[in-house]
Scaffold this motif. Structure first.
Motif, PDB file in Angstrom:
ATOM      1  N   UNK A  46      -8.903 -32.458   5.271  1.00 14.96           N
ATOM      2  CA  UNK A  46      -8.985 -32.383   6.260  1.00 14.96           C
ATOM      3  C   UNK A  46     -10.285 -33.132   6.780  1.00 14.96           C
ATOM      4  N   UNK A  47      -9.547 -33.513   7.808  1.00 11.45           N
ATOM      5  CA  UNK A  47     -11.480 -34.693   8.646  1.00 11.45           C
ATOM      6  C   UNK A  47     -11.053 -34.324  10.214  1.00 11.45           C
ATOM      7  N   UNK A  48     -11.561 -34.133  10.536  1.00 12.88           N
ATOM      8  CA  UNK A  48     -11.124 -34.176  12.424  1.00 12.88           C
ATOM      9  C   UNK A  48     -12.457 -33.469  13.171  1.00 12.88           C
ATOM     10  N   UNK A  49     -12.367 -34.974  14.126  1.00 19.78           N
ATOM     11  CA  UNK A  49     -13.569 -34.913  15.154  1.00 19.78           C
ATOM     12  C   UNK A  49     -13.109 -34.284  16.619  1.00 19.78           C
ATOM     13  N   UNK A  50     -14.054 -33.729  16.941  1.00 22.32           N
ATOM     14  CA  UNK A  50     -13.803 -32.962  18.284  1.00 22.32           C
ATOM     15  C   UNK A  50     -12.759 -31.763  18.578  1.00 22.32           C
ATOM     16  N   UNK A  51     -12.586 -31.992  19.125  1.00 22.30           N
ATOM     17  CA  UNK A  51     -10.771 -31.337  19.336  1.00 22.30           C
ATOM     18  C   UNK A  51     -10.031 -31.238  18.345  1.00 22.30           C
ATOM     19  N   UNK A  52     -10.659 -32.522  17.314  1.00 20.03           N
ATOM     20  CA  UNK A  52      -9.320 -32.479  16.061  1.00 20.03           C
ATOM     21  C   UNK A  52      -9.942 -32.166  15.289  1.00 20.03           C
ATOM     22  N   UNK A  53     -11.212 -31.461  15.465  1.00 15.82           N
ATOM     23  CA  UNK A  53     -12.366 -30.492  14.432  1.00 15.82           C
ATOM     24  C   UNK A  53     -11.725 -28.703  14.883  1.00 15.82           C
ATOM     25  N   UNK A  86      -4.511 -22.084   4.557  1.00 16.61           N
ATOM     26  CA  UNK A  86      -5.122 -22.788   3.176  1.00 16.61           C
ATOM     27  C   UNK A  86      -4.498 -22.786   2.493  1.00 16.61           C
ATOM     28  N   UNK A  87      -4.016 -23.046   2.356  1.00 16.66           N
ATOM     29  CA  UNK A  87      -3.025 -23.943   1.005  1.00 16.66           C
ATOM     30  C   UNK A  87      -2.397 -25.584   1.497  1.00 16.66           C
ATOM     31  N   UNK A  88      -2.675 -26.223   2.636  1.00 17.63           N
ATOM     32  CA  UNK A  88      -2.745 -27.399   3.307  1.00 17.63           C
ATOM     33  C   UNK A  88      -4.325 -28.085   2.584  1.00 17.63           C
ATOM     34  N   UNK A  89      -4.921 -27.620   2.624  1.00 14.35           N
ATOM     35  CA  UNK A  89      -6.471 -27.027   2.968  1.00 14.35           C
ATOM     36  C   UNK A  89      -7.523 -28.225   1.576  1.00 14.35           C
ATOM     37  N   UNK A  90      -7.169 -29.059   0.565  1.00 15.59           N
ATOM     38  CA  UNK A  90      -8.328 -28.836  -0.212  1.00 15.59           C
ATOM     39  C   UNK A  90      -9.570 -29.200  -0.047  1.00 15.59           C
ATOM     40  N   UNK A  91     -10.378 -29.747   1.515  1.00 20.32           N
ATOM     41  CA  UNK A  91     -11.746 -29.908   1.725  1.00 20.32           C
ATOM     42  C   UNK A  91     -11.225 -30.088   3.113  1.00 20.32           C
ATOM     43  N   UNK A  92     -12.752 -29.625   3.849  1.00 18.31           N
ATOM     44  CA  UNK A  92     -12.404 -29.577   5.830  1.00 18.31           C
ATOM     45  C   UNK A  92     -13.668 -30.389   5.826  1.00 18.31           C
ATOM     46  N   UNK A  93     -13.800 -31.354   6.474  1.00 23.56           N
ATOM     47  CA  UNK A  93     -15.282 -32.302   7.529  1.00 23.56           C
ATOM     48  C   UNK A  93     -14.551 -32.655   8.846  1.00 23.56           C
ATOM     49  N   UNK A  94     -16.062 -32.021   9.156  1.00 24.20           N
ATOM     50  CA  UNK A  94     -16.207 -31.786  10.648  1.00 24.20           C
ATOM     51  C   UNK A  94     -16.897 -32.175  11.212  1.00 24.20           C
ATOM     52  N   UNK A  95     -16.342 -33.939  12.139  1.00 28.40           N
ATOM     53  CA  UNK A  95     -17.418 -34.312  13.233  1.00 28.40           C
ATOM     54  C   UNK A  95     -17.553 -33.841  14.463  1.00 28.40           C
ATOM     55  N   UNK A  96     -18.334 -32.582  14.491  1.00 31.23           N
ATOM     56  CA  UNK A  96     -19.283 -32.413  16.127  1.00 31.23           C
ATOM     57  C   UNK A  96     -17.536 -32.322  16.611  1.00 31.23           C
ATOM     58  N   UNK A  97     -17.687 -30.769  15.873  1.00 25.53           N
ATOM     59  CA  UNK A  97     -16.083 -29.918  15.843  1.00 25.53           C
ATOM     60  C   UNK A  97     -16.235 -28.862  17.561  1.00 25.53           C
ATOM     61  N   UNK A  98     -15.936 -28.916  18.442  1.00 31.31           N
ATOM     62  CA  UNK A  98     -15.479 -28.723  19.569  1.00 31.31           C
ATOM     63  C   UNK A  98     -14.814 -26.857  19.432  1.00 31.31           C
ATOM     64  N   UNK A  99     -16.257 -26.598  19.025  1.00 31.33           N
ATOM     65  CA  UNK A  99     -16.513 -25.285  18.852  1.00 31.33           C
ATOM     66  C   UNK A  99     -16.190 -24.323  19.691  1.00 31.33           C
ATOM     67  N   UNK A 100     -17.082 -22.706  20.298  1.00 34.16           N
ATOM     68  CA  UNK A 100     -17.030 -22.406  21.356  1.00 34.16           C
ATOM     69  C   UNK A 100     -18.491 -22.063  21.773  1.00 34.16           C
ATOM     70  N   UNK A 101     -19.305 -23.158  22.794  1.00 31.14           N
ATOM     71  CA  UNK A 101     -20.526 -22.864  23.015  1.00 31.14           C
ATOM     72  C   UNK A 101     -20.796 -21.627  24.374  1.00 31.14           C
ATOM     73  N   UNK A 102     -21.406 -20.891  24.545  1.00 34.81           N
ATOM     74  CA  UNK A 102     -21.853 -20.088  25.810  1.00 34.81           C
ATOM     75  C   UNK A 102     -22.371 -21.212  26.606  1.00 34.81           C
ATOM     76  N   UNK A 103     -23.200 -21.358  26.258  1.00 35.85           N
ATOM     77  CA  UNK A 103     -24.040 -22.506  27.646  1.00 35.85           C
ATOM     78  C   UNK A 103     -23.993 -24.029  26.719  1.00 35.85           C
ATOM     79  N   UNK A 104     -23.164 -24.915  27.283  1.00 31.79           N
ATOM     80  CA  UNK A 104     -22.529 -26.500  26.637  1.00 31.79           C
ATOM     81  C   UNK A 104     -23.699 -27.017  28.394  1.00 31.79           C
TER      82      UNK A 104
END
Length: 371
Positions: free
Chosen positions: A123-130, A141-159
């Motif tokens: 599974x490979x995701x970018x930004x919102x897709x991350x 977890x049964x659906x994912x062999x590996x996970x690749x995240x390019x600039x994932x949109x995870x919460x930032x307290x100080x964007x």
């Protein structure tokens, strides 16, 4: 540019690109998959051979499956890849329920994987897709062999300041106001503003790629639901940032068991480069690739460099047999590259090997695993 310098701050159109890239490449196919309440457009590169492990690519806010064309082609000999247009983006119509939350998008992707019977996938995701991919890896977890995240949109307290216009799209009426304020903008100006926001170096896009992106921008602006989807999807990201407890994205990152590759760009104006360190600590046994000159879409700016890092992850989880096909029976946490514990941009050794025309100067891959 040093990997420790903050990215530039500038004002630009707060919508990541739908390209550049051909609408349907000569070596690609585009098909529709109908599920109850939603129809998804799915892009795939030319199949190299049978029996390769499956991979799924998930784009970011305002993007589409086109964002993955270059990377999919480079990995077509190692994985059987597909890129999905999330509901309301690319060629996928809006979902019947109008749900554009991160959880809603994740449920849609899970339904697609269950329908196709392709899991587990790389599974490979970018930004919102991350963010969507992180949630999928945590709850299924049964659906994912590996996970690749390019600039994932995870919460930032100080964007960072340059990301604030995108967040403002979540406010009621903001997209209507923005569309009115920019109604005199040509499709080319919109495209170039987007490239300035999402690329570390907008000059890396060729004239042909820019022309294709302009054409795609013109097409999207004619869609009656374009601005509504942008507003609701932006609101979905902001809402995900405020969720606490076990559904918080950082808590879910800690639950991910799949071997994980994290990729961050030093010139990213939407996801802060400083988040790389926190992400490396949250995803257990993860490895980190930092590209000091890349922006928000490293897989489009430096596809060969990103492809090599993904290959290294696959080498440790899908050993290549003598016949050349990957053996998908082995898994587990990859041993990592280098001496470990490197901060973003730190030279801990063991960077992605090989050459390529798009090599990012100073890129570093390190084992970010926790003891």
């Amino acid at each position: 540019m040093s990997s420790t310098e903050p990215p530039d701050t500038r004002t630009a159109l707060p919508v990541p690109p739908g390209g550049p890239g051909p609408y349907v490449g000569a070596e690609e196919t585009l098909r529709s998959v109908s599920l109850p309440g939603v129809t998804l457009s799915v892009r795939a590169p030319a199949r190299v051979r049978e029996g390769l492990p499956p991979a799924l690519y998930v784009h970011g806010l305002g993007g589409s499956s086109q964002n993955w064309s270059a990377l999919m082609a480079l990995l077509a000999d190692r994985v059987d890849g597909e890129a999905v247009d999330l509901p309301g983006f690319g060629d996928s119509p809006p979902p019947d329920d109008g749900n554009y939350s991160i959880s809603g998008q994740a449920r849609t992707v899970i339904r697609f994987l269950d329908h196709r019977g392709r899991g587990p996938v790389h599974l490979i995701g970018n930004s919102m897709g991350g963010a969507v991919s992180t949630r999928i890896a945590a709850v299924r977890p049964d659906l994912v062999r590996t996970l690749t995240l390019v600039s994932p949109a995870l919460p930032e307290l100080r964007p960072q300041l340059s990301a604030l216009p995108t967040g403002l799209l979540a406010l009621p009426g903001a997209t209507t106001l923005f569309s009115r304020l920019t109604r005199e903008w040509t499709a080319e100006r919109r495209t170039r503003e987007v490239l300035a926001l999402c690329y570390g170096d907008p000059g890396k896009a060729t004239p042909e790629e820019v022309a294709a992106a302009v054409e795609e921008t013109e097409r999207r602006l004619q869609l009656p639901y374009f601005w509504e989807v942008m507003e609701r999807a932006s609101r979905g990201i902001v809402s995900a940032y405020t969720i606490g407890g076990q559904h918080n994205l950082w808590r879910q990152a800690e639950r991910v068991l799949a071997p994980t590759l994290l990729i961050y760009g030093g010139r990213d104006r939407l996801v802060s480069f400083r988040m790389a360190r926190r992400a490396a600590a949250a995803f257990r046994g993860s490895r980190l690739l930092t590209l000091p000159e890349a922006g928000h879409v490293a897989m489009m700016e430096y596809p060969s460099t990103v492809a090599r890092a993904v290959r290294e992850l696959l080498d440790d989880t899908e050993p290549v047999t003598s016949e050349g096909a990957a053996d998908g029976r082995k898994g587990g946490i990859p041993p990592g590259i280098g001496t470990g514990g490197a901060p973003p941009g730190g030279a801990s050794g063991g960077g992605a090997s090989g050459g390529g025309a798009d090599d990012a100067p100073g890129d570093t891959t390190a084992d970010a695993g926790r003891s």
